[in-house]
Design a protein around this motif. Structure first.
Motif, PDB file in Angstrom:
ATOM      1  N   MET A  82      41.055  36.085  31.685  1.00 13.20           N
ATOM      2  CA  MET A  82      40.746  37.347  32.363  1.00 13.20           C
ATOM      3  C   MET A  82      39.654  37.150  33.413  1.00 13.20           C
ATOM      4  SD  MET A  82      42.583  39.965  31.506  1.00 13.20           S
ATOM      5  CE  MET A  82      41.480  41.180  32.241  1.00 13.20           C
ATOM      6  N   ASP A  83      38.788  36.171  33.194  1.00 14.53           N
ATOM      7  CA  ASP A  83      37.701  35.904  34.137  1.00 14.53           C
ATOM      8  C   ASP A  83      38.085  34.880  35.201  1.00 14.53           C
ATOM      9  OD1 ASP A  83      35.859  37.691  33.026  1.00 14.53           O
ATOM     10  OD2 ASP A  83      35.234  36.228  31.519  1.00 14.53           O
ATOM     11  N   VAL A  91      40.980  42.163  24.865  1.00 14.34           N
ATOM     12  CA  VAL A  91      41.724  42.011  26.122  1.00 14.34           C
ATOM     13  C   VAL A  91      41.929  43.369  26.783  1.00 14.34           C
ATOM     14  CG1 VAL A  91      43.898  41.305  27.166  1.00 14.34           C
ATOM     15  CG2 VAL A  91      42.852  39.865  25.415  1.00 14.34           C
ATOM     16  N   HIS A  92      42.261  44.374  25.980  1.00 13.01           N
ATOM     17  CA  HIS A  92      42.409  45.741  26.507  1.00 13.01           C
ATOM     18  C   HIS A  92      41.125  46.200  27.196  1.00 13.01           C
ATOM     19  CE1 HIS A  92      42.664  50.079  26.628  1.00 13.01           C
ATOM     20  NE2 HIS A  92      41.816  50.207  25.628  1.00 13.01           N
ATOM     21  N   GLU A 150      43.828  40.255  41.529  1.00 21.76           N
ATOM     22  CA  GLU A 150      45.076  40.534  42.244  1.00 21.76           C
ATOM     23  C   GLU A 150      46.269  39.938  41.513  1.00 21.76           C
ATOM     24  OE1 GLU A 150      42.300  39.362  43.641  1.00 21.76           O
ATOM     25  OE2 GLU A 150      41.720  41.232  44.658  1.00 21.76           O
ATOM     26  N   ASP A 151      46.109  38.715  40.997  1.00 21.78           N
ATOM     27  CA  ASP A 151      47.196  38.088  40.244  1.00 21.78           C
ATOM     28  C   ASP A 151      47.449  38.834  38.938  1.00 21.78           C
ATOM     29  OD1 ASP A 151      47.833  36.144  42.080  1.00 21.78           O
ATOM     30  OD2 ASP A 151      46.605  34.588  41.153  1.00 21.78           O
ATOM     31  N   LEU A 152      46.380  39.224  38.246  1.00 20.37           N
ATOM     32  CA  LEU A 152      46.553  39.981  37.008  1.00 20.37           C
ATOM     33  C   LEU A 152      47.269  41.300  37.265  1.00 20.37           C
ATOM     34  CD1 LEU A 152      43.026  39.412  35.412  1.00 20.37           C
ATOM     35  CD2 LEU A 152      45.182  38.464  34.567  1.00 20.37           C
ATOM     36  N   GLU A 180      39.891  47.056  35.807  1.00 16.98           N
ATOM     37  CA  GLU A 180      40.833  48.035  36.362  1.00 16.98           C
ATOM     38  C   GLU A 180      42.214  47.423  36.595  1.00 16.98           C
ATOM     39  OE1 GLU A 180      38.905  49.780  39.759  1.00 16.98           O
ATOM     40  OE2 GLU A 180      37.507  50.914  38.522  1.00 16.98           O
ATOM     41  N   VAL A 181      42.639  46.605  35.626  1.00 17.45           N
ATOM     42  CA  VAL A 181      43.994  46.054  35.646  1.00 17.45           C
ATOM     43  C   VAL A 181      44.904  47.038  34.909  1.00 17.45           C
ATOM     44  CG1 VAL A 181      45.493  44.171  34.867  1.00 17.45           C
ATOM     45  CG2 VAL A 181      43.173  43.673  35.693  1.00 17.45           C
TER      46      VAL A 181
END
Length: 272
Positions: free
Chosen positions: A199-200, A229-230, A205-207, A237-238
């Motif tokens: 996540m880091d 993860v949530h 943008e990819d996520l 803001e994914v």
């Protein structure tokens, strides 16, 4: 073995593909939708990963993929699709590269994916490709979509093992061994095989280019990693759907999840 009924889909659960990378023949199952044999069109594809202890027949035998997929297609909640279920439980266990003798992730992307997408009438673009899985396969869904966001329109980890939550836990599973694994090796493996680290390290943008559906029962022992993860996705803001239903780490839970997974991936296949 072929499982089929008139005007229903078909499941072939004992197919093989030769793998030079894994130096073996690898088994897989495939679900073909009801109109596959009577049409000439190409279909979207869902890669559906099993959990630890199961093999390519898990989603067929216990997940009831034939009944659930047929019903979802018939009632219009899912679009007709090909569903590929590979075996990651023979030889060693797991969806990731482990040393030189178990390069399963390389096999998946370099051999299995090109093979099935040539063998079957499958649309080969990101928009028409999704990945999902349970437990160990949920972890595979997280990692594969984060390692290759350019390949998947949707990812649906169910009751996912997100990877060791601490470096100490990683060292217990993948220890520092002189001459084999250095401290740097173990740290690098941890960072690449833990959804929270990814996540880091993966760009926002990819996520965001992947549609995420995360589902974990309120009594599931893997609740912590999925919750974290949530939270991380919320902070970055994914966009994602996060579901917590009553239940534990069981096929009863995953059979109830599967219709929602098929609905969710179909939204992208349909160009929602």
């Amino acid at each position: 073995m072929v499982v089929a009924n008139a005007q229903n889909g078909k499941v072939f659960d004992n197919l093989t593909v030769k793998s030079k990378i894994l130096k073996s023949e690898r088994k897989y199952s495939v679900y073909l939708p009801p109109d596959y044999e009577t049409s000439e069109r190409s279909y979207p594809v869902l890669y559906l990963l099993h959990g630890a202890g199961d093999d390519q027949t898990g989603w067929v035998q216990f997940g009831e993929i034939l009944r659930i997929a047929d019903n979802a297609i018939k009632d219009g909640s899912a679009t007709p699709m090909v569903i590929v279920m590979p075996d990651a439980n023979t030889g060693k266990r797991g969806y990731f590269n482990q040393g030189d003798d178990w390069r399963y992730e390389d096999f998946f992307f370099e051999e299995l994916l090109p093979y099935v997408e040539q063998e079957y009438r499958i649309k080969g673009e990101k928009r028409f490709r999704a990945i999902a899985g349970l437990s160990m396969g949920g972890g595979g869904s997280f990692m594969y979509a984060m390692h290759h966001p350019e390949l998947f329109s949707s990812a649906c980890p169910l009751s996912a093992y997100v990877g060791p939550l601490t470096l100490e836990e990683q060292k217990a599973r993948y220890p520092v061994i002189e001459g084999e694994h250095s401290e740097e090796d173990v740290v690098a493996y941890f960072r690449r095989h833990n959804a929270l680290n990814l996540m880091d390290s993966v760009s926002v943008e990819d996520l965001k280019s992947v549609r995420w559906y995360i589902d974990c029962g309120d009594d599931d022992f893997l609740y912590e990693g999925n919750s974290l993860v949530h939270i991380a996705m919320r902070k970055k803001e994914v966009p994602h759907e996060y579901r917590v239903r009553e239940g534990g780490h069981s096929w009863t839970y995953w059979r109830q999840s599967l219709p929602e997974v098929l609905r969710f991936v179909s939204q992208a296949f349909h160009q929602y």
